[in-house]
Design an enzyme around this catalytic site. Sequence first.
Site, mmCIF file in Angstrom:
data_model
loop_
_atom_site.group_PDB
_atom_site.id
_atom_site.type_symbol
_atom_site.label_atom_id
_atom_site.label_comp_id
_atom_site.label_asym_id
_atom_site.label_seq_id
_atom_site.Cartn_x
_atom_site.Cartn_y
_atom_site.Cartn_z
ATOM 1 N N GLU A 1 0.004 -0.803 5.926
ATOM 2 C CA GLU A 1 0.929 -0.656 6.246
ATOM 3 C C GLU A 1 0.950 0.606 6.364
ATOM 4 O OE1 GLU A 1 5.059 1.142 7.593
ATOM 5 O OE2 GLU A 1 3.997 1.455 6.246
ATOM 6 N N ASP B 1 0.576 -1.518 0.136
ATOM 7 C CA ASP B 1 -0.130 -0.410 0.368
ATOM 8 C C ASP B 1 1.129 1.197 -0.200
ATOM 9 O OD1 ASP B 1 0.967 -0.625 3.099
ATOM 10 O OD2 ASP B 1 -0.384 0.724 3.120
#
Length: 360
Positions: free
Chosen positions: A132, A74
Amino acid sequence: MATAPLNLEADVVELTRDICDIESVSGNEKQLADAIEAALQKYSHLEVIRDGDAIVARTNLGRSNRVVIAGHIDTVPVANNLPVQMLSMEREQVLYGRGTVDMKAGVAVQLKLAATLTQPTSDVTWIFYDHEEVEAAKNGLGRLARNRPELLDASFAVLCEPTSAQVEGGCNGTMRVDLTFSGVKAHSARPWMGKNAIHGAANALAILADYQPAEIDVDGLVYRESLNAVLIGGGIATNVIPDECVVTVNYRFAPSKSAADAESHLREVFAGMEMTVMDVAEGARPGLDRAEAKAFVAATQTEARPKYGWTDVARFSALGVPAVNFGPGDPSKAHADDEAVPVSQIYACEKALRAWLSVG
């Protein structure tokens, strides 16, 4: 619009461009996770497992040891910096765009090696995880640690976070505490009728100003601690003596200390003051005394440095797995609108990881 299949055997720089151009802002990782899963499933030497939008690919060659190499898929929100561009900056070719540094160049290196390194000398668990860049409760690596801890079992781990292609071992822990000082309200024209809570914080601020941070050797790396006031608040009006003041303090502590050790130290430093622990994350030992770590540092042909900031290597440490950070890109460019990674660092990381995993 359908995503073109990922070619994991393509040049690693082109692969970086391809995965960066699949937008995957935290919470929107599914399209990229689908593409990664489909690409990895083509390789018979890999066992592919999915947990939400985290993809795990493992070799099961019966080697005497196993290592984990992980990276998150991400990114923070796009800032008019997609699709990725190839640019020349300061006499060097760079990939410019969201995710190039944090951390899809590292993920591309992982994918290329997972596909093409069919006979590594250690069994390898490749992890590509989600969420994350948001609150820790959503972190895909943390979810795997809770739901499938056996997938993180290894003798050593590498997190491909940006480190400018230099080894950064482990990470400091971090603790945030609130120091609360009480007083008595009064009109500011008659301050002797009250007690000023902001003035009461002066001793804590003096302690912080004079504090000498420790430098602690952990597995051959010297971690510099730090203790700083990061927020202060108090008062309700400009003509009222404040009855409360809160000083928020951040303590970055060496990975040889536990959270309990860190809290005990702060209670000693701020003895007699009201202190509340608001947040804590333990650090991670680098484990540079391990054979795998020594071989890794040798393969990168760099000198290991300590990681002062907190990263997900700490999740491995909590499971008893020593870990280091190693990936392309300057971490100061992470999340920046001008995020860009030098092409040379992508190739350097691919070469170093391949060499490490090929050492007999």
